[in-house]
Design a protein around this motif. Structure first.
Motif, PDB file in Angstrom:
ATOM      1  N   ARG A   1       0.849  -1.215   0.000  1.00 45.88           N
ATOM      2  CA  ARG A   1       0.000   0.000   0.000  1.00 45.88           C
ATOM      3  C   ARG A   1       0.875   1.253   0.000  1.00 45.88           C
ATOM      4  O   ARG A   1       0.590   2.225  -0.682  1.00 45.88           O
TER       5      ARG A   1
ATOM      6  N   ARG B   1       2.649   1.399  -3.574  1.00 45.16           N
ATOM      7  CA  ARG B   1       1.806   1.640  -4.751  1.00 45.16           C
ATOM      8  C   ARG B   1       0.884   2.841  -4.579  1.00 45.16           C
ATOM      9  O   ARG B   1       0.609   3.555  -5.538  1.00 45.16           O
ATOM     10  N   GLU B   2       0.336   3.039  -3.375  1.00 54.57           N
ATOM     11  CA  GLU B   2      -0.695   4.068  -3.201  1.00 54.57           C
ATOM     12  C   GLU B   2      -0.234   5.234  -2.340  1.00 54.57           C
ATOM     13  O   GLU B   2      -0.955   6.222  -2.208  1.00 54.57           O
ATOM     14  N   GLY B   3       0.920   5.101  -1.721  1.00 58.92           N
ATOM     15  CA  GLY B   3       1.393   6.173  -0.858  1.00 58.92           C
ATOM     16  C   GLY B   3       0.628   6.281   0.444  1.00 58.92           C
ATOM     17  O   GLY B   3       0.490   7.370   0.999  1.00 58.92           O
ATOM     18  N   ARG B   4       0.118   5.132   0.930  1.00 56.20           N
ATOM     19  CA  ARG B   4      -0.599   5.139   2.218  1.00 56.20           C
ATOM     20  C   ARG B   4       0.269   4.536   3.312  1.00 56.20           C
ATOM     21  O   ARG B   4       0.795   3.442   3.135  1.00 56.20           O
TER      22      ARG B   4
ATOM     23  N   LEU C   1      -1.750   9.737   4.237  1.00 52.23           N
ATOM     24  CA  LEU C   1      -0.972   9.793   3.008  1.00 52.23           C
ATOM     25  C   LEU C   1       0.478  10.131   3.313  1.00 52.23           C
ATOM     26  O   LEU C   1       0.775  10.818   4.294  1.00 52.23           O
TER      27      LEU C   1
ATOM     28  N   ALA D   1      -0.518  10.566  -2.958  1.00 55.62           N
ATOM     29  CA  ALA D   1      -0.227   9.410  -3.793  1.00 55.62           C
ATOM     30  C   ALA D   1       0.898   9.694  -4.788  1.00 55.62           C
ATOM     31  O   ALA D   1       1.567   8.778  -5.242  1.00 55.62           O
TER      32      ALA D   1
ATOM     33  N   ALA E   1       4.103   8.138  -3.849  1.00 58.01           N
ATOM     34  CA  ALA E   1       4.233   6.683  -3.756  1.00 58.01           C
ATOM     35  C   ALA E   1       5.483   6.265  -4.532  1.00 58.01           C
ATOM     36  O   ALA E   1       5.760   6.786  -5.610  1.00 58.01           O
TER      37      ALA E   1
ATOM     38  N   ASN F   1       5.741   5.730  -8.416  1.00 60.66           N
ATOM     39  CA  ASN F   1       5.827   6.808  -9.397  1.00 60.66           C
ATOM     40  C   ASN F   1       7.222   6.931  -9.990  1.00 60.66           C
ATOM     41  O   ASN F   1       7.369   7.233 -11.166  1.00 60.66           O
TER      42      ASN F   1
END
Lengths: 547, 236
Positions: free
Chosen positions: A46, A49-52, A58, A72, A75, A78
């Motif tokens: 997470r 991939r999602e920046g969580r 975030l 995100a 993440a 990117n």
């Protein structure tokens, strides 16, 4: 920033061990892991991939020393990409951080195999959890040197760092299916709605390419066998290419099951090319589910939302692109208030285009030609008398156009008539008409110099020109795959293959019937526009429209 | 105004490639007022071959790229002649570039594309942060971000991008047809053939008839503000 000390194994010793390991076997496995849980890996994914972060917030970081960023966009994926094998953009190289690179010492020799190439003078000790934390928080690499300010300085907890480390170890670690020591397996999918002539045209090109490719590979393999040991890793990328034809039958709802059965029997590394006229969604979904690249099939109706997914890359949006270009053209020229008659035959590709254009131009009617009907001049006249429209769009193939010139006669003649070039691959077969425009996402006559390469190659391979767009698409798919696989060398990661294709398509000397093919991270339709080509006028008056 | 100021803020580590690269980029620029002796350093003609529409092998590009992990930026004072070109803004309205630039208001220009995930978000965040940092001063400036991937970056996509950045009315996002976008990149000497190969460049200008200050490399927000202040002070 939170920065409590981490408990980690002695980094120096680990680095030394890794360095020694490296000398012994190339490539070697990363040092064994401290125990990690599936939850940790999921949390790391997470974050990556999602920046969580672990507490659901975030990611936060400073970039280029004082630019605060959040979200995100930070993440890791990117920049380091989904494969973790790195990239380069804007003149800046981004290193691979997948576990089997990151947690191993790097010498120049090894780095050579990654995308940065020879000039990257990266030698550094293996990362430990501790040096990884320092890299992420302070931007100091495992050699103690400050890193490029492009690498964000993150505000991360110990748990987040341990999670991302656990995920990095899994990244591009498992060998991809469909590859054996000596072979690389490809499949090409043929759906029942493609004609036998089209299928044969595609297969002929692909098979000829594979034969020639493998003839070249034999030489490379012999070289690899004689290569000094440190070169082995580079040369081991050369394998025999094996093509499997996956011919589907029955209704699309049954294709998922057929594809799964075929895959179980023979796992493949990539779905290459392929051909279909109607629904392709089941193939698309299969590729996404299997995390299997599906590269450049020849289609009329690619799925509309491929950019939400990762693994399928298409030439264009098919007939939808033609409809969108026409809608945009009318909107820009103030015609969207006029009435429109669309005439079509049943088919997923045509129905999608009809619906799309109808949503943009509400006034008028959509007329489906009944299965038993063969339109002649009288048919068209009757239709025009019943439905008067400013513009007519024909989503039809050549055999339905025999009497269509009658549309231009009489008081009810529309101001303009449009037809789909994808459905009418040979403009020479069109009736001579004053008001006929072709929706044409392809090169105009006279622009097709690009295809010269294909012609020369086909001649050498003993292939006659037929179904030129099918042949050209097949040739593009195989040559692009060939070039991309050469780039990724022994990093046989499916994700990395897609990333390379996103990256290299624009700079490749490709052969295509499309005027321009372009991709970038996340882009999944390479051709972006269409000509609106008034056939009675010179081809160079055709207008290029990007919807 | 034929000044160049190549040596500021260049970290030693990147000096070599910055010389090889940044100046090569300038070397095929338009009407430039700077020291031509510097061009001798452009032996690594990355920018040269990259400028060909079909760039040479990717491998080569990547070699050069890795060598220039930039930790600084380069500054040059340059004059450009802009052709008359029509672009499109994020509301789908036509914009005449020469007209847009024919202003006494200060300008800040950069080149981005919405599916560039590495340097572009940072360049955009830098513009946004510099604007916040400048406060009311930022409102005097026209901020212009030009997409170099115009066929993907439709006005709708640029508009969504602008919204994400919370961009104000004086930050313009421009796209256009491919030929015009190539022409505008060439006019500013930032055209590198392949968008995946594009470099972070920011251009500042104090007003009509003033030269441009060209910053090659990623600047921090403070550096950008400082560059602007210096420029404004020199011309007012």
């Amino acid at each position: 920033m939170r920065r409590p000390p981490l408990t980690a194994a002695g980094g120096w010793l680990a680095a030394l061990t890794a360095a020694l390991l490296l000398l012994a076997v190339l490539p070697s496995k990363a040092a064994p892991l401290p125990d990690v849980s599936a939850e940790q890996i999921a949390a790391g994914k997470r974050l990556y991939r999602e920046g969580r972060t672990g507490d659901g917030t975030l990611l936060r970081a400073a970039v280029r020393s004082d630019v605060a960023m959040r979200g995100a966009g930070l993440a890791c994926t990117n920049c380091h990409r989904r494969s973790g094998l790195g990239s380069s953009e804007g003149g800046i190289g981004i290193p691979p951080i997948a576990g089997n690179t990151l947690f191993m010492a790097q010498s120049n020799n090894l780095v050579r195999n990654y995308s940065q190439g020879e000039l990257s003078n990266i030698s550094r000790p293996a990362y430990t959890l501790q040096t990884l934390a320092r890299a992420l928080r302070e931007g100091i690499n495992s050699s103690g040197a400050p890193m490029s300010p492009l690498m964000p300085r993150f505000d991360l907890s110990d748990a987040d760092i341990a999670a991302v480390a656990a995920y990095l170890r899994t990244l591009s670690a498992a060998p991809a299916e469909g590859i054996t020591e000596h072979e690389m397996h490809f499949a090409t999918v043929l759906t029942p709605d493609a004609t036998p002539a089209e299928r044969e045209a595609m297969l002929e090109v692909m098979k000829a390419y594979f034969v020639r490719k493998n003839a070249g590979t034999r030489g490379e393999t012999r070289r690899a066998e004689r290569a000094p040991f440190h070169k082995e890793w580079t040369y081991s990328a050369y394998r025999k290419w094996v093509l499997h034809e996956w011919t589907l039958s029955g209704p699309p709802a049954t294709w998922a099951g057929q594809l799964d059965a075929l895959y179980r029997k023979q796992p493949v590394f990539v779905l290459l090319g392929g051909i279909g006229r109607g629904d392709w969604q089941p193939v698309h979904d299969f590729c996404e589910r299997r995390e299997l690249p599906c590269l450049f099939p020849h289609l009329n109706a690619p799925p509309p939302h491929a950019e939400r997914d990762f693994y399928s890359v298409y030439f264009s949006r098919g007939l939808r692109l033609e409809a969108e270009a026409l809608a945009a053209h009318w909107r820009r020229n103030g015609h969207d208030g006029e009435t429109l008659l669309q005439v079509y035959r049943a088919g997923a590709d045509r129905e999608a285009a009809v619906a799309l254009l109808r949503a943009a131009v509400p006034g008028g009617e959509d007329h489906r030609i009944a299965a038993g009907d063969t339109p002649d001049a009288a048919y068209w006249k009757r239709l025009l008398r019943r439905v008067q429209a400013d513009r007519v769009v024909l989503w039809l193939e050549a055999q339905d156009l025999d009497g269509v010139a009658a549309l231009e006669d009489g008081a009810h003649a529309p101001a303009a008539i449009y037809a789909s070039s994808t459905l009418l691959p040979d403009p020479a077969l069109l009736p001579a008409m004053q008001r006929l425009h072709l929706l044409h996402p392809y090169q105009l006559p006279g622009q097709e110099r690009q295809l010269a390469r294909l012609r020369v190659w086909a001649k050498q391979a003993g292939i006659q020109p037929r179904e030129l767009r099918v042949q050209a698409d097949a040739y593009f798919a195989v040559t692009l795959a060939g070039e991309a696989l050469m780039h990724i060398r022994s990093n046989l990661s499916r994700d990395y293959l897609i990333e390379r294709i996103e990256h290299m398509t624009d700079s490749m000397l490709y052969t295509s019937t499309y005027p321009r093919l372009s991709l970038a991270p996340g882009q999944r339709y390479a051709a972006k526009g269409a000509y609106i080509w008034h056939l009675a006028a010179d081809a160079d008056t055709a207008q290029w429209v990007v919807p | 105004m034929n000044t160049t100021d190549h040596t500021t803020r260049l970290h030693l580590r990147t000096l070599l490639c910055a010389l090889g690269f940044g100046i090569a980029t300038l070397a095929h620029g338009a009407d430039m007022g700077h020291d031509h002796a510097m061009h001798d350093h452009s032996m690594h003609d990355h920018a040269m071959h990259a400028a060909a529409p079909q760039a040479a092998s990717m491998e080569n590009h990547e070699h050069h790229m890795q060598a220039m992990n930039q930790t600084g930026y380069q500054r040059a004072v340059v004059r450009y002649t802009l052709p008359s070109l029509q672009l499109t803004d994020s509301r789908g309205q036509p914009v005449d570039v020469a007209q847009l630039l024919d202003t006494d208001r200060p300008l800040a220009v950069n080149f981005i594309f919405t599916s560039c995930t590495t340097i572009c978000p940072i360049m955009s965040a830098t513009f946004a942060q510099a604007q916040r940092q400048m406060g009311v001063d930022a409102r005097d400036i026209q901020w212009i971000s030009i997409s170099i991937d115009p066929e993907y970056d439709t006005p709708e996509r640029l508009s969504a991008y602008a919204q994400q950045l919370d961009a104000g009315a004086n930050w313009h996002f421009l796209t256009g047809d491919l030929d015009s976008i190539i022409a505008v990149q060439k006019a500013f000497a930032v055209y590198r053939g392949d968008k995946m190969n594009h470099a972070p460049t920011t251009l500042l200008r104090a007003g009509r008839h003033q030269p441009w200050v060209r910053l090659d490399g990623l600047t921090s927000s403070a550096e950008l503000v400082q560059e602007y202040r210096q420029l404004a002070a020199a011309t007012h």
